[in-house]
Structure formats: structure tokens, C-alpha cells
Scaffold this motif. Sequence first.
Motif, PDB file in Angstrom:
ATOM      1  N   LEU A 222       0.821  -1.213   0.000  1.00 45.67           N
ATOM      2  CA  LEU A 222       0.000   0.000   0.000  1.00 45.67           C
ATOM      3  C   LEU A 222       0.857   1.266   0.000  1.00 45.67           C
ATOM      4  CD1 LEU A 222      -2.775  -1.034   2.541  1.00 45.67           C
ATOM      5  CD2 LEU A 222      -3.060  -0.705   0.075  1.00 45.67           C
ATOM      6  N   GLY A 223       2.045   1.176   0.578  1.00 45.56           N
ATOM      7  CA  GLY A 223       2.977   2.298   0.516  1.00 45.56           C
ATOM      8  C   GLY A 223       2.841   3.340   1.599  1.00 45.56           C
ATOM      9  N   LEU A 224       1.892   3.177   2.522  1.00 44.87           N
ATOM     10  CA  LEU A 224       1.735   4.127   3.627  1.00 44.87           C
ATOM     11  C   LEU A 224       2.548   3.676   4.828  1.00 44.87           C
ATOM     12  CD1 LEU A 224      -2.093   4.948   3.664  1.00 44.87           C
ATOM     13  CD2 LEU A 224      -0.234   6.323   2.747  1.00 44.87           C
ATOM     14  N   PRO A 225       2.853   4.593   5.759  1.00 46.60           N
ATOM     15  CA  PRO A 225       3.500   4.180   7.004  1.00 46.60           C
ATOM     16  C   PRO A 225       2.686   3.077   7.691  1.00 46.60           C
ATOM     17  CG  PRO A 225       3.514   6.565   6.821  1.00 46.60           C
ATOM     18  CD  PRO A 225       2.660   6.061   5.690  1.00 46.60           C
ATOM     19  N   LEU A 226       3.402   2.107   8.260  1.00 45.80           N
ATOM     20  CA  LEU A 226       2.777   0.968   8.932  1.00 45.80           C
ATOM     21  C   LEU A 226       3.051   1.043  10.427  1.00 45.80           C
ATOM     22  CD1 LEU A 226       1.443  -1.841   9.166  1.00 45.80           C
ATOM     23  CD2 LEU A 226       3.665  -2.832   8.502  1.00 45.80           C
ATOM     24  N   GLN A 227       1.992   1.173  11.206  1.00 42.12           N
ATOM     25  CA  GLN A 227       2.099   1.150  12.663  1.00 42.12           C
ATOM     26  C   GLN A 227       1.899  -0.276  13.167  1.00 42.12           C
ATOM     27  OE1 GLN A 227      -0.759   3.914  14.280  1.00 42.12           O
ATOM     28  NE2 GLN A 227       0.334   5.710  13.522  1.00 42.12           N
ATOM     29  N   LEU A 228       2.755  -0.693  14.095  1.00 45.25           N
ATOM     30  CA  LEU A 228       2.660  -2.034  14.670  1.00 45.25           C
ATOM     31  C   LEU A 228       2.581  -1.931  16.192  1.00 45.25           C
ATOM     32  CD1 LEU A 228       5.365  -3.992  12.631  1.00 45.25           C
ATOM     33  CD2 LEU A 228       2.893  -4.142  12.372  1.00 45.25           C
ATOM     34  N   HIS A 229       1.494  -2.462  16.760  1.00 47.21           N
ATOM     35  CA  HIS A 229       1.449  -2.562  18.220  1.00 47.21           C
ATOM     36  C   HIS A 229       2.556  -3.511  18.664  1.00 47.21           C
ATOM     37  CE1 HIS A 229      -0.448  -2.858  22.273  1.00 47.21           C
ATOM     38  NE2 HIS A 229       0.292  -3.952  22.259  1.00 47.21           N
ATOM     39  N   GLY A 256      13.782  -0.391   3.052  1.00 46.53           N
ATOM     40  CA  GLY A 256      13.707   0.460   1.877  1.00 46.53           C
ATOM     41  C   GLY A 256      12.318   0.595   1.296  1.00 46.53           C
ATOM     42  N   THR A 257      11.295   0.068   1.982  1.00 45.85           N
ATOM     43  CA  THR A 257       9.926   0.161   1.461  1.00 45.85           C
ATOM     44  C   THR A 257       9.146   1.234   2.217  1.00 45.85           C
ATOM     45  OG1 THR A 257       9.196  -1.678   2.906  1.00 45.85           O
ATOM     46  CG2 THR A 257       9.923  -2.232   0.665  1.00 45.85           C
ATOM     47  N   VAL A 258       8.483   0.874   3.295  1.00 51.34           N
ATOM     48  CA  VAL A 258       7.632   1.831   4.023  1.00 51.34           C
ATOM     49  C   VAL A 258       8.198   2.081   5.420  1.00 51.34           C
ATOM     50  CG1 VAL A 258       5.556   1.137   2.773  1.00 51.34           C
ATOM     51  CG2 VAL A 258       6.123   0.003   4.944  1.00 51.34           C
ATOM     52  N   PRO A 259       7.902   3.239   6.009  1.00 57.06           N
ATOM     53  CA  PRO A 259       8.256   3.439   7.419  1.00 57.06           C
ATOM     54  C   PRO A 259       7.483   2.455   8.297  1.00 57.06           C
ATOM     55  CG  PRO A 259       7.678   5.520   6.353  1.00 57.06           C
ATOM     56  CD  PRO A 259       7.277   4.440   5.411  1.00 57.06           C
ATOM     57  N   GLY A 281      14.279   2.578   8.171  1.00 57.85           N
ATOM     58  CA  GLY A 281      12.855   2.881   8.145  1.00 57.85           C
ATOM     59  C   GLY A 281      12.097   2.571   9.404  1.00 57.85           C
ATOM     60  N   VAL A 282      12.774   2.312  10.528  1.00 60.87           N
ATOM     61  CA  VAL A 282      12.105   1.935  11.770  1.00 60.87           C
ATOM     62  C   VAL A 282      12.106   3.103  12.749  1.00 60.87           C
ATOM     63  CG1 VAL A 282      12.162   0.393  13.779  1.00 60.87           C
ATOM     64  CG2 VAL A 282      12.615  -0.516  11.489  1.00 60.87           C
ATOM     65  N   TYR A 283      10.942   3.328  13.357  1.00 60.04           N
ATOM     66  CA  TYR A 283      10.731   4.409  14.320  1.00 60.04           C
ATOM     67  C   TYR A 283      10.007   3.825  15.533  1.00 60.04           C
ATOM     68  CZ  TYR A 283      11.613   7.170  10.122  1.00 60.04           C
ATOM     69  OH  TYR A 283      12.174   7.694   8.987  1.00 60.04           O
ATOM     70  N   ALA A 368       6.970  13.252  13.288  1.00 60.21           N
ATOM     71  CA  ALA A 368       5.688  12.758  12.776  1.00 60.21           C
ATOM     72  C   ALA A 368       5.305  13.490  11.497  1.00 60.21           C
ATOM     73  CB  ALA A 368       4.598  12.931  13.829  1.00 60.21           C
ATOM     74  N   ARG A 369       5.502  14.793  11.452  1.00 61.09           N
ATOM     75  CA  ARG A 369       5.171  15.543  10.236  1.00 61.09           C
ATOM     76  C   ARG A 369       5.986  15.047   9.048  1.00 61.09           C
ATOM     77  NH1 ARG A 369       4.759  21.941  12.057  1.00 61.09           N
ATOM     78  NH2 ARG A 369       2.714  21.816  13.078  1.00 61.09           N
ATOM     79  N   ARG A 370       7.242  14.743   9.287  1.00 65.25           N
ATOM     80  CA  ARG A 370       8.109  14.282   8.194  1.00 65.25           C
ATOM     81  C   ARG A 370       7.675  12.912   7.682  1.00 65.25           C
ATOM     82  NH1 ARG A 370      13.000  11.448   8.630  1.00 65.25           N
ATOM     83  NH2 ARG A 370      12.907  11.710  10.880  1.00 65.25           N
ATOM     84  N   ILE A 371       7.245  12.026   8.591  1.00 67.09           N
ATOM     85  CA  ILE A 371       6.881  10.666   8.188  1.00 67.09           C
ATOM     86  C   ILE A 371       5.521  10.621   7.509  1.00 67.09           C
ATOM     87  CG2 ILE A 371       6.303   8.368   9.072  1.00 67.09           C
ATOM     88  CD1 ILE A 371       8.399   8.996  11.316  1.00 67.09           C
ATOM     89  N   TYR A 372       4.542  11.290   8.105  1.00 59.27           N
ATOM     90  CA  TYR A 372       3.169  11.158   7.624  1.00 59.27           C
ATOM     91  C   TYR A 372       2.808  12.185   6.558  1.00 59.27           C
ATOM     92  CZ  TYR A 372       2.588   8.100  11.669  1.00 59.27           C
ATOM     93  OH  TYR A 372       2.724   7.085  12.578  1.00 59.27           O
ATOM     94  N   GLY A 373       3.463  13.328   6.546  1.00 57.09           N
ATOM     95  CA  GLY A 373       3.150  14.350   5.558  1.00 57.09           C
ATOM     96  C   GLY A 373       1.778  14.955   5.774  1.00 57.09           C
TER      97      GLY A 373
END
Length: 391
Positions: A222-229, A256-259, A281-283, A368-373
Motif C-alpha cells: 500500500l505504501g503508507l507508514p505501517l504502525q505495529l502494536h 527500503g519500502t515503508v516506514p 525505516g524503523v521508528y 511525525a510531520r516528516r513521516i506522515y506528511g
Amino acid sequence: MTPTGAVHEALAALELVDHHCHGAVTADLTFHEFESLLTEGESWPGVSPFDSPVGIAVRRHSAPLLDLPRHAPPDAYVARRAELGWQEVNRRFLSAAGVGTFCVDTGYTPQPITSPAQLARAAGAVACEVVRLEQLAEAVAARGVEAGEYPAVLRAAAEEAVRRPGVVAVKSVAAYRTGFALDPRRPADAEVTDAAARWLATGGRLTDPVLVRHLLWTAVDLGLPLQLHTGFGDADVRLHRADPALLTDWLHRVAGTVPVLLLHCWPYQRQAAYLAAVFEGVYLDVGLALHHTGPARARAVLEEALEITPFRKLLYSSDAYGVAEFHHLGALCFRHGLAELLQGRVDADELTLTDALRIASWTGRDNARRIYGPPVSEPARVPRGRPTRKV
């Protein structure tokens, strides 16, 4: 609590981005209902959630916003909430949080809670949406789908969901459903079809490891940032399986894919810090650990998270759900804990004040602004009018 110093002042004034939270309840709560929302566990006879670090923090730091004295007794606290009504309670706490943007997980609704738009209005802020993938897959199954069509139908539903206005990320709760000790490979189509046939025949929650892996790889596509609990959660999680270090092999494959944003992490904040230090890409954030440990321990939790984490990799989140006190307490604990940490390093000549202020802004807002835009990077559109913090 009367913090002093330039870093404290800067963080107190900083409009935060809460990059992962939930809504607040839209009903007045009984004493028992309020207690039940104070804890990730259960309430037991003779054991009150008020007699916990988070319960003490509510009485100390939330009571003044209800026009009560600090350390107000629990019965007086809940009675005052009912007297004001849930709309006013939500407005006071959400506006006092000083958050400019909320990224709201809309996939967990065991009881009526505010929508992202309602949350934003109460806070005088902007709200974005985070789409929960497991709920999306279960909705696809509930509508009826053949096993052979499941991968394509799920992909189409996911693409439609992320095109909704205001969606900035997707989220997986794989930690709850299977844990992270998963085969890191992308599953083959035949594997997904076979697993879907088994699941669709029995129904229920999505817990099949193959289908959970398929969701994670769908998120990558999907190409969007992925949040993982990760880490701390309710009794449904098996904590030893929620260690983010178990994701290492998968992270190698998706580099190299998604945050990838590791949420909450406690007690694995050091493992998460390692992953953020070695994978571009890990935060991470430390989420609800801050208000559950309270202001007295927020600095310690953040210090462990920041031992080796690059400063551009730590974000703020509250993971607040249900009671708006948690949106406020999360922000308060974050501001206090990070300010104590950074001001201490300035005072010890380990940081310049300029560097400390830069790190504070990065962590509380700019990362957060930089990652999510957009729309996370947009300024709040509604005048805040937030009450003065009484801490």
C-alpha cells in the motif's frame, strides 16, 4: 510540579502531534465504568485501579482541570465528571493536551467513542485516520468472499480504505493475533488461498499466521507508514511474543519500502531502540507506558528509549482510549519526562541548549510531520482556546 528551564518552557509551548491514539467515550460514566477504563487489565474486588500509578496520576494531575483540588478522592472525582457531562470533560482534557494533530486508530470500538472529527472539534485541532488492517480483513470476510478471491478482494478493500480523505497510515495488531515469531517471507498466493479457506469455513477473528503475514505484506504494498502494536497491552496479548526484536528478519526483507512505526514498546523499548538504530525505516514511541507509569517515571522510560535511538526516530503518542484524561496525561508525562531528560543533559554539558530544543521539537512534532506528511503537517484549523494547565 513546577518545572523550570528553557527546555521545559519550550516543550510546554510545543503543539504536539499525537501520532497514535483512539477516541474518547461519548457517554457519562459510572464509578465502575470509569475505573474499568483506567486499566489495561480487569477490576477485581478490593483492588481499585485508582490505587495504581495511573490512578494516582489522574487524581493528582487531572483533578485540577475539573476544578477539584489535587489528589481529590476517587468518588468526588467521578461525581464531578458526571456533573460536568462528558462533552465538557472531553473538551477540557483534549484541549489541555496541547495537541495540534491526532492520528486516530478507528479500528477499536468496543464502546461508543468520538470519531476523529469529533475528537478534533473538542480539542480545537486536526485529526487524521489510521486504518486497522485486521478489522478490514474481518469486514471483507463478513461480507462474504470465496477463498480464491480473498487476496484480490482484500487488496481492493485496503486500497479503497486508504484513499479516504485524512487517512495517513495503516496499523496491524499482529502482536495480539499471532505474535511476531512469524515466517518473514511473503506468503505465496496458494498459501493465502488455503489459509483463507480454513478461516472462512470457521469464521471468528483473524488469527491464522499465513493471513497475518499476508496483511503485513499488503501493508508494504500500500505504501503508507505501517504502525505495529508492540509490547504492553491488555490481557489478550502474550507479552513475550510482542517483543519487536522478533521482527528482525522481516524488517530485513522490507528495508527500503515503508516506514515501520513500533508503538508503545514497553518493556521492550531498548529492543525497539536497537531496531531504530540499525534499520533506516524503523521508528518508535513509548505510548501509553508514560501515563501508566506516571510523571514520576516518564523520564526513566524515555531515557531507556533514547539510549541509542537516533533523535529523528522517536515520536510522541498517547495511545489514549476511552477517558480523555489519558490524552491529557500522555502529553503531560511526555513533556515533563523529555524536558527533565534533555534539561539534565544541558545542565551536565552533554547537550547544548540549541540541540536540546531541536530534539524536543523533532520528537514532539516534526518527526511525525516528516513521516506522515499532509494533513499531519498542516497547522490546526480551529482556534485552540485551551485551558491553562494546572500541574
